[in-house]
Scaffold this motif. Structure first.
Motif, mmCIF file in Angstrom:
data_model
loop_
_atom_site.group_PDB
_atom_site.id
_atom_site.type_symbol
_atom_site.label_atom_id
_atom_site.label_comp_id
_atom_site.label_asym_id
_atom_site.label_seq_id
_atom_site.Cartn_x
_atom_site.Cartn_y
_atom_site.Cartn_z
ATOM 1 N N ARG A 162 0.846 -1.197 0.000
ATOM 2 C CA ARG A 162 0.000 0.000 0.000
ATOM 3 C C ARG A 162 0.881 1.247 0.000
ATOM 4 O O ARG A 162 1.888 1.312 0.690
ATOM 5 C CB ARG A 162 -0.900 0.036 1.237
ATOM 6 N N ASP A 163 0.453 2.214 -0.793
ATOM 7 C CA ASP A 163 1.129 3.511 -0.825
ATOM 8 C C ASP A 163 0.832 4.220 0.492
ATOM 9 O O ASP A 163 -0.326 4.383 0.859
ATOM 10 C CB ASP A 163 0.601 4.307 -2.027
ATOM 11 N N ARG A 175 -5.340 3.911 -0.955
ATOM 12 C CA ARG A 175 -6.144 3.261 -1.988
ATOM 13 C C ARG A 175 -5.267 2.688 -3.100
ATOM 14 O O ARG A 175 -5.728 1.860 -3.873
ATOM 15 C CB ARG A 175 -7.131 4.255 -2.610
ATOM 16 N N ARG A 176 -4.036 3.135 -3.184
ATOM 17 C CA ARG A 176 -3.148 2.771 -4.291
ATOM 18 C C ARG A 176 -2.112 1.741 -3.848
ATOM 19 O O ARG A 176 -1.568 1.828 -2.760
ATOM 20 C CB ARG A 176 -2.444 4.043 -4.765
ATOM 21 N N GLN A 177 -1.871 0.781 -4.723
ATOM 22 C CA GLN A 177 -0.825 -0.202 -4.475
ATOM 23 C C GLN A 177 0.428 0.161 -5.248
ATOM 24 O O GLN A 177 0.356 0.614 -6.395
ATOM 25 C CB GLN A 177 -1.271 -1.598 -4.916
ATOM 26 N N LEU A 178 1.556 -0.063 -4.611
ATOM 27 C CA LEU A 178 2.847 0.111 -5.254
ATOM 28 C C LEU A 178 3.493 -1.263 -5.379
ATOM 29 O O LEU A 178 3.190 -2.175 -4.609
ATOM 30 C CB LEU A 178 3.746 1.046 -4.445
ATOM 31 N N ILE A 179 4.394 -1.372 -6.326
ATOM 32 C CA ILE A 179 5.074 -2.637 -6.568
ATOM 33 C C ILE A 179 6.540 -2.457 -6.218
ATOM 34 O O ILE A 179 7.168 -1.467 -6.591
ATOM 35 C CB ILE A 179 4.962 -3.055 -8.056
ATOM 36 N N GLU A 180 7.089 -3.430 -5.494
ATOM 37 C CA GLU A 180 8.513 -3.389 -5.173
ATOM 38 C C GLU A 180 9.123 -4.770 -5.347
ATOM 39 O O GLU A 180 8.424 -5.786 -5.271
ATOM 40 C CB GLU A 180 8.746 -2.870 -3.750
ATOM 41 N N LEU A 181 10.424 -4.775 -5.590
ATOM 42 C CA LEU A 181 11.147 -6.044 -5.683
ATOM 43 C C LEU A 181 11.359 -6.619 -4.291
ATOM 44 O O LEU A 181 11.617 -5.886 -3.338
ATOM 45 C CB LEU A 181 12.522 -5.848 -6.339
#
Length: 144
Positions: A84-85, A90-96
């Motif tokens: 979650r940001d 409400r926004r999802q972030l992507i990380e390695l």
């Protein structure tokens, strides 16, 4: 006497054929990691801070649904995680993940092996000139 031109001697044709060959060779090598060439762009883009799915799609130049598919595939092998940001819940972030960083390093090593096999017929100076020329072409066409 002038030699007749051939489509098969054009840069467009040669790059197309070599691109197909390079992609197939690279895909064969990446298969052992459980990924395909298309995943490599995502892995590279995520080496920095987390990014939103839409940002990844825009940067790569694919539809958001294609990025979702790629992320689902990478998530299944524990290469990425959705978080979650903190600024906008409400926004999802992507990380390695740590496994994703390792996967990226392994993919890079396989890409270099593929490069070496493709450049086998060139000396060091010719290979460097080709790389420089291709980078300039990419900079002036792809990234406009």
């Amino acid at each position: 006497m002038r030699t007749e031109e051939s489509v098969t001697n054009t840069i467009s044709f040669l790059l197309s054929k070599l691109g197909q060959l390079a992609n197939a060779r690279f895909a064969d090598r990446l298969a052992q990691l459980g990924i395909r060439p298309r995943h490599c762009a995502v892995l590279e883009l995520l080496t920095g801070p987390p990014k939103a799915q839409l940002e990844l799609a825009t940067t790569i130049g694919v539809t958001p649904s294609v990025v979702v598919d790629m992320l689902d595939e990478l998530e299944q092998i524990d290469a990425i995680r959705r978080v979650r940001d903190r600024a906008d819940r409400r926004r999802q972030l992507i990380e390695l993940t740590p496994a994703g960083h390792q996967l990226r390093r392994r993919a890079l090593a396989l890409a270099r092996e593929t490069d070496d096999s493709l450049l086998d017929g060139l000396d060091t100076a010719q290979a460097a000139a080709l790389r420089t020329g291709l980078q300039r072409m990419a900079d002036s066409t792809i990234r406009k």
